[in-house]
Write a protein that holds these residues in place. Structure first.
Motif, PDB file in Angstrom:
ATOM      1  N   GLY A  36      16.835  19.860  51.602  1.00  0.00           N
ATOM      2  CA  GLY A  36      17.346  19.831  50.532  1.00  0.00           C
ATOM      3  C   GLY A  36      18.390  19.702  50.133  1.00  0.00           C
ATOM      4  N   GLY A  37      19.227  19.218  50.522  1.00  0.00           N
ATOM      5  CA  GLY A  37      20.620  19.040  50.787  1.00  0.00           C
ATOM      6  C   GLY A  37      21.669  20.303  50.553  1.00  0.00           C
ATOM      7  N   THR A  38      22.957  20.233  50.765  1.00  0.00           N
ATOM      8  CA  THR A  38      24.237  20.975  51.883  1.00  0.00           C
ATOM      9  C   THR A  38      24.741  21.618  50.003  1.00  0.00           C
ATOM     10  OG1 THR A  38      24.592  19.997  53.327  1.00  0.00           O
ATOM     11  CG2 THR A  38      26.140  21.271  52.973  1.00  0.00           C
ATOM     12  N   VAL A  39      24.965  21.315  49.255  1.00  0.00           N
ATOM     13  CA  VAL A  39      25.269  21.693  47.987  1.00  0.00           C
ATOM     14  C   VAL A  39      24.470  22.776  47.560  1.00  0.00           C
ATOM     15  CG1 VAL A  39      25.860  21.585  45.247  1.00  0.00           C
ATOM     16  CG2 VAL A  39      26.768  19.220  47.192  1.00  0.00           C
ATOM     17  N   ALA A  40      23.068  22.440  47.918  1.00  0.00           N
ATOM     18  CA  ALA A  40      22.383  23.449  46.880  1.00  0.00           C
ATOM     19  C   ALA A  40      22.101  24.595  48.268  1.00  0.00           C
ATOM     20  CB  ALA A  40      20.580  22.570  47.126  1.00  0.00           C
ATOM     21  N   ALA A  41      22.261  24.521  49.461  1.00  0.00           N
ATOM     22  CA  ALA A  41      21.831  25.289  50.222  1.00  0.00           C
ATOM     23  C   ALA A  41      23.147  25.910  50.310  1.00  0.00           C
ATOM     24  CB  ALA A  41      22.146  25.073  51.762  1.00  0.00           C
ATOM     25  N   THR A  43      24.776  26.880  47.410  1.00  0.00           N
ATOM     26  CA  THR A  43      24.734  27.545  45.964  1.00  0.00           C
ATOM     27  C   THR A  43      23.496  28.560  45.913  1.00  0.00           C
ATOM     28  OG1 THR A  43      23.144  26.116  44.965  1.00  0.00           O
ATOM     29  CG2 THR A  43      25.764  26.058  44.885  1.00  0.00           C
ATOM     30  N   ALA A  44      22.646  29.068  46.755  1.00  0.00           N
ATOM     31  CA  ALA A  44      21.911  29.539  46.953  1.00  0.00           C
ATOM     32  C   ALA A  44      22.640  30.681  47.874  1.00  0.00           C
ATOM     33  CB  ALA A  44      20.397  29.196  47.845  1.00  0.00           C
ATOM     34  N   HIS A  62      28.324  27.715  42.069  1.00  0.00           N
ATOM     35  CA  HIS A  62      28.140  26.506  40.690  1.00  0.00           C
ATOM     36  C   HIS A  62      28.384  25.024  42.051  1.00  0.00           C
ATOM     37  CE1 HIS A  62      28.044  28.596  37.179  1.00  0.00           C
ATOM     38  NE2 HIS A  62      29.525  29.544  37.852  1.00  0.00           N
ATOM     39  N   PRO A  63      27.525  24.027  41.248  1.00  0.00           N
ATOM     40  CA  PRO A  63      27.542  22.886  42.765  1.00  0.00           C
ATOM     41  C   PRO A  63      28.574  22.565  42.756  1.00  0.00           C
ATOM     42  CG  PRO A  63      25.499  22.738  41.089  1.00  0.00           C
ATOM     43  CD  PRO A  63      25.978  24.259  40.227  1.00  0.00           C
ATOM     44  N   GLU A  67      30.776  21.766  45.718  1.00  0.00           N
ATOM     45  CA  GLU A  67      31.715  20.615  46.666  1.00  0.00           C
ATOM     46  C   GLU A  67      32.718  21.175  47.680  1.00  0.00           C
ATOM     47  OE1 GLU A  67      30.528  18.598  43.318  1.00  0.00           O
ATOM     48  OE2 GLU A  67      28.724  18.157  44.529  1.00  0.00           O
TER      49      GLU A  67
END
Length: 203
Positions: A36-41, A43-44, A62-63, A67
């Motif tokens: 699902g993407g490291t950035v999304a993980a 932020t969650a 925030h993304p 990052e």
């Protein structure tokens, strides 16, 4: 070993994947690939209520902030000051939490350990398992002599983790640290020495 010899034995932390049975501790950084993407993980995780309260990730909601979190992890691995691991499920690779070991006085061989878990990973002994794994690794690979663990007095689950992971209570620090709840909190200090008996854990 003389004092000067002991000081030179303290080595920088270097990236490595740690195998803890059904979980893997994988170095945080831009190269980490999570479902699902490291950035999304990240932020969650940053909006999880317990993480916000005890281990706030601040701008990582925030993304761009997520990052920056990954860039800081890369930098800390590069300079050897902090070993930052994503705790992931071996079966599906999903993020379960975080554990980090940071030099606080490398010359004296003193480091500090911290961790957080996502809601679905709590209550399974994973924080204890990750803490034992990363501290044993730090002793073995970097010459860590003393590992300290701090938590807010109100964070009873962290107190239980410390005890199970072989970190005896050493005292209470008054008005020591500001967590995500606003005021300065009293903290418990727990610590483990490299010479303490090994902790046996089931996997």
């Amino acid at each position: 070993m003389t004092t000067s010899d002991a000081a030179t034995d303290r080595r920088p932390f270097r990236p490595e994947v740690l195998d803890v049975g059904t979980f893997l501790l994988r170095p945080w950084g831009r190269a980490l690939d999570l479902p699902g993407g490291t950035v999304a993980a990240v932020t969650a995780a940053a909006v999880d209520a317990e993480i916000v309260r005890w281990n706030p990730l601040h701008d990582a909601i925030h993304p761009a902030g997520a990052e920056a979190f990954l860039d800081r992890a890369d930098q800390r691995w590069a300079d050897g000051s902090t070993a930052c691991f994503a705790v992931t499920d071996r079966a599906d690779g999903r993020l379960c939490g975080n554990v980090a070991l940071r030099w606080t006085d490398r010359g004296e061989g003193v480091a500090m350990v911290g961790y957080w878990l996502l809601a679905a990973a709590r209550g399974r002994g994973l924080a204890t398992l990750a803490t034992v794994a990363v501290t044993d690794w730090g002793v073995r690979t970097a010459g860590v002599r003393r590992i300290e663990l701090y938590h807010a007095v109100g964070n009873e689950s962290s107190c239980r983790v410390a005890a199970r992971a072989g970190f005896p209570y050493e005292g209470t620090l008054r008005g020591s640290y500001r967590y995500g709840d606003g005021p300065y909190n009293d903290e418990h200090l727990h610590a483990r020495l490299a010479t303490d008996p090994a902790v046996a854990l089931g996997r």
